[in-house]
Write a protein that holds these residues in place. Structure first.
Motif, PDB file in Angstrom:
ATOM      1  N   VAL A 256     -14.910   9.533  50.357  1.00 41.84           N
ATOM      2  CA  VAL A 256     -14.359   8.422  49.579  1.00 41.84           C
ATOM      3  C   VAL A 256     -15.491   7.563  49.018  1.00 41.84           C
ATOM      4  N   ALA A 257     -16.528   7.370  49.808  1.00 41.69           N
ATOM      5  CA  ALA A 257     -17.660   6.551  49.362  1.00 41.69           C
ATOM      6  C   ALA A 257     -18.484   7.263  48.288  1.00 41.69           C
ATOM      7  N   GLU A 258     -18.650   8.581  48.415  1.00 42.08           N
ATOM      8  CA  GLU A 258     -19.544   9.320  47.525  1.00 42.08           C
ATOM      9  C   GLU A 258     -18.849   9.841  46.268  1.00 42.08           C
ATOM     10  N   CYS A 259     -17.605  10.267  46.394  1.00 42.98           N
ATOM     11  CA  CYS A 259     -16.925  10.876  45.241  1.00 42.98           C
ATOM     12  C   CYS A 259     -15.431  10.565  45.299  1.00 42.98           C
ATOM     13  N   PRO A 260     -15.055   9.310  45.189  1.00 42.60           N
ATOM     14  CA  PRO A 260     -13.667   8.905  45.412  1.00 42.60           C
ATOM     15  C   PRO A 260     -12.662   9.543  44.467  1.00 42.60           C
ATOM     16  N   ASP A 261     -13.077   9.862  43.246  1.00 37.80           N
ATOM     17  CA  ASP A 261     -12.127  10.379  42.266  1.00 37.80           C
ATOM     18  C   ASP A 261     -12.185  11.899  42.110  1.00 37.80           C
ATOM     19  N   LYS A 262     -12.923  12.554  42.973  1.00 38.96           N
ATOM     20  CA  LYS A 262     -12.942  14.006  42.985  1.00 38.96           C
ATOM     21  C   LYS A 262     -11.680  14.529  43.662  1.00 38.96           C
ATOM     22  N   ILE A 263     -11.151  15.655  43.169  1.00 37.63           N
ATOM     23  CA  ILE A 263      -9.947  16.219  43.763  1.00 37.63           C
ATOM     24  C   ILE A 263     -10.248  16.697  45.178  1.00 37.63           C
ATOM     25  N   ALA A 264      -9.486  16.183  46.135  1.00 39.32           N
ATOM     26  CA  ALA A 264      -9.668  16.545  47.543  1.00 39.32           C
ATOM     27  C   ALA A 264      -8.683  17.617  47.975  1.00 39.32           C
ATOM     28  N   LEU A 265      -7.488  17.591  47.406  1.00 39.59           N
ATOM     29  CA  LEU A 265      -6.435  18.491  47.880  1.00 39.59           C
ATOM     30  C   LEU A 265      -5.532  18.870  46.717  1.00 39.59           C
ATOM     31  N   THR A 266      -5.287  20.165  46.579  1.00 45.59           N
ATOM     32  CA  THR A 266      -4.330  20.680  45.601  1.00 45.59           C
ATOM     33  C   THR A 266      -3.321  21.536  46.328  1.00 45.59           C
ATOM     34  N   ALA A 267      -2.053  21.212  46.180  1.00 44.93           N
ATOM     35  CA  ALA A 267      -0.981  21.964  46.841  1.00 44.93           C
ATOM     36  C   ALA A 267      -0.061  22.540  45.765  1.00 44.93           C
ATOM     37  N   ARG A 268       0.218  23.812  45.882  1.00 44.96           N
ATOM     38  CA  ARG A 268       1.091  24.488  44.913  1.00 44.96           C
ATOM     39  C   ARG A 268       2.239  25.158  45.641  1.00 44.96           C
ATOM     40  N   ARG A 269       3.461  24.818  45.252  1.00 42.10           N
ATOM     41  CA  ARG A 269       4.648  25.400  45.860  1.00 42.10           C
ATOM     42  C   ARG A 269       4.878  26.797  45.300  1.00 42.10           C
ATOM     43  N   VAL A 270       5.000  27.759  46.189  1.00 41.52           N
ATOM     44  CA  VAL A 270       5.204  29.135  45.772  1.00 41.52           C
ATOM     45  C   VAL A 270       6.552  29.295  45.080  1.00 41.52           C
ATOM     46  N   GLU A 271       7.562  28.553  45.549  1.00 41.59           N
ATOM     47  CA  GLU A 271       8.922  28.738  45.037  1.00 41.59           C
ATOM     48  C   GLU A 271       9.035  28.444  43.547  1.00 41.59           C
ATOM     49  N   ASP A 272       8.399  27.377  43.079  1.00 37.67           N
ATOM     50  CA  ASP A 272       8.579  26.987  41.682  1.00 37.67           C
ATOM     51  C   ASP A 272       7.271  26.669  40.960  1.00 37.67           C
ATOM     52  N   GLY A 273       6.134  26.825  41.635  1.00 38.70           N
ATOM     53  CA  GLY A 273       4.852  26.580  40.987  1.00 38.70           C
ATOM     54  C   GLY A 273       4.480  25.121  40.837  1.00 38.70           C
ATOM     55  N   ALA A 274       5.299  24.211  41.366  1.00 36.90           N
ATOM     56  CA  ALA A 274       4.995  22.783  41.265  1.00 36.90           C
ATOM     57  C   ALA A 274       3.686  22.469  41.985  1.00 36.90           C
ATOM     58  N   THR A 275       2.857  21.648  41.349  1.00 37.41           N
ATOM     59  CA  THR A 275       1.530  21.354  41.878  1.00 37.41           C
ATOM     60  C   THR A 275       1.378  19.859  42.147  1.00 37.41           C
ATOM     61  N   THR A 276       0.807  19.535  43.304  1.00 33.91           N
ATOM     62  CA  THR A 276       0.521  18.152  43.679  1.00 33.91           C
ATOM     63  C   THR A 276      -0.967  18.042  43.994  1.00 33.91           C
ATOM     64  N   ARG A 277      -1.607  17.016  43.447  1.00 37.53           N
ATOM     65  CA  ARG A 277      -3.046  16.832  43.659  1.00 37.53           C
ATOM     66  C   ARG A 277      -3.335  15.427  44.166  1.00 37.53           C
ATOM     67  N   PHE A 278      -4.365  15.333  45.015  1.00 39.74           N
ATOM     68  CA  PHE A 278      -4.829  14.051  45.521  1.00 39.74           C
ATOM     69  C   PHE A 278      -6.342  13.983  45.393  1.00 39.74           C
ATOM     70  N   THR A 279      -6.852  12.854  44.938  1.00 38.07           N
ATOM     71  CA  THR A 279      -8.283  12.608  45.029  1.00 38.07           C
ATOM     72  C   THR A 279      -8.609  12.166  46.450  1.00 38.07           C
ATOM     73  N   TYR A 280      -9.897  12.084  46.758  1.00 41.02           N
ATOM     74  CA  TYR A 280     -10.276  11.617  48.089  1.00 41.02           C
ATOM     75  C   TYR A 280      -9.793  10.185  48.318  1.00 41.02           C
ATOM     76  N   ARG A 281      -9.874   9.352  47.291  1.00 43.94           N
ATOM     77  CA  ARG A 281      -9.414   7.974  47.421  1.00 43.94           C
ATOM     78  C   ARG A 281      -7.913   7.933  47.714  1.00 43.94           C
ATOM     79  N   GLU A 282      -7.136   8.729  46.968  1.00 47.28           N
ATOM     80  CA  GLU A 282      -5.688   8.751  47.151  1.00 47.28           C
ATOM     81  C   GLU A 282      -5.298   9.317  48.506  1.00 47.28           C
ATOM     82  N   LEU A 283      -6.005  10.373  48.930  1.00 51.70           N
ATOM     83  CA  LEU A 283      -5.677  11.001  50.203  1.00 51.70           C
ATOM     84  C   LEU A 283      -5.965  10.069  51.373  1.00 51.70           C
ATOM     85  N   ALA A 284      -7.100   9.378  51.315  1.00 52.87           N
ATOM     86  CA  ALA A 284      -7.446   8.453  52.387  1.00 52.87           C
ATOM     87  C   ALA A 284      -6.466   7.286  52.438  1.00 52.87           C
ATOM     88  N   ALA A 285      -6.085   6.771  51.275  1.00 51.90           N
ATOM     89  CA  ALA A 285      -5.129   5.655  51.241  1.00 51.90           C
ATOM     90  C   ALA A 285      -3.776   6.089  51.782  1.00 51.90           C
TER      91      ALA A 285
END
Length: 239
Positions: free
Chosen positions: A34-63
């Motif tokens: 969070v301190a070094e690269c807060p806006d870098k994508i930390a997590l990408t989740a993709r649902r197999v059923e419908d392809g829906a994708t959710t992403r979090f930056t390090y800042r968003e994930l920590a919050a």
């Protein structure tokens, strides 16, 4: 649940020298990102059923983890309490895992294939205070199963259902816990020793054999016992 993980001094010194035990936890690593690269994508989740994708930056994930942690704390979860999570691979699992680490709760990950017989032993043995399960996953309705089990588990105070049909954060169990935590949360980071118990895990191939892992994620203390009353009593006696 009372934990009695014991680390041998020689092992501690050896692994520290090899830098397997660096004296840091997942909290330290997340905060550093969070301190070094807060806006870098930390997590990408993709649902197999419908392809829906959710992403979090390090800042968003920590919050998000902070808010969920406070939501858990408001349910009465404190340092050393066990939170059981029976979810498929998803961003919700990651967020709940990080939230448990934030407040020193002990994570108990459970595979979605476990049913009432296995869960009754595992939840009782770990004395889980909170359980998070999918409302429905791969044709199985978890809600009636937990409704049957909960009266038999005096330590289990809260069961949260995660609706896998909803992708939005606010619609998930993790999102609702985050909302319960409020818009702002700063948790008790860094107050837990690295040798404290981090998670209690059960091996499906061993019918309920468990392991406890330390927060530095480098050693474990086995807790053995199978899902039948006689073995369960002996496993509790060895705690």
């Amino acid at each position: 649940m009372a934990f009695d993980a014991v680390l041998i001094d020689e092992m501690r010194a050896r692994e520290a020298t090899r830098r397997w035990w660096p004296g840091r936890t997942i909290n330290d690593e997340l905060d550093a990102c969070v301190a070094e690269c807060p806006d870098k994508i930390a997590l990408t989740a993709r649902r197999v059923e419908d392809g829906a994708t959710t992403r979090f930056t390090y800042r968003e994930l920590a919050a998000l983890a902070d808010r969920i942690a406070v939501g858990l704390a408001r349910l009465g979860v404190t340092h050393g309490d066990v939170v059981s999570i029976q979810l498929p691979n998803s961003w919700q699992f990651t967020a709940l895992y990080l939230a448990c680490s934030r407040i020193g709760a002990v994570l108990n990950p459970l595979m979605p294939i476990f049913r009432g017989r296995e869960l009754s032993f595992m939840l009782a043995h770990s004395e889980s205070k909170v359980m998070v399960v999918p409302k429905r996953f791969r044709g199985t309705d978890y809600e009636p199963m937990l409704n049957t089990l909960q009266p038999q588990l005096p330590a289990l105070r809260h069961v949260w259902l995660d609706d896998a049909n909803h992708v939005a954060c606010a619609s998930s169990a993790a999102g609702r816990l985050a909302a319960a935590g409020g818009a702002w949360a700063r948790c008790w980071r860094g107050r837990y020793v690295h040798d404290g118990v981090h998670d209690v895990s059960f091996r499906p191939g061993q019918c309920g054999e468990g392991e406890r892992h330390r927060r530095a994620d480098a050693a474990h203390v086995p807790v053995r016992g199978r899902a039948d009353p006689g073995r369960a009593r002996r496993a509790r006696a060895r705690r």
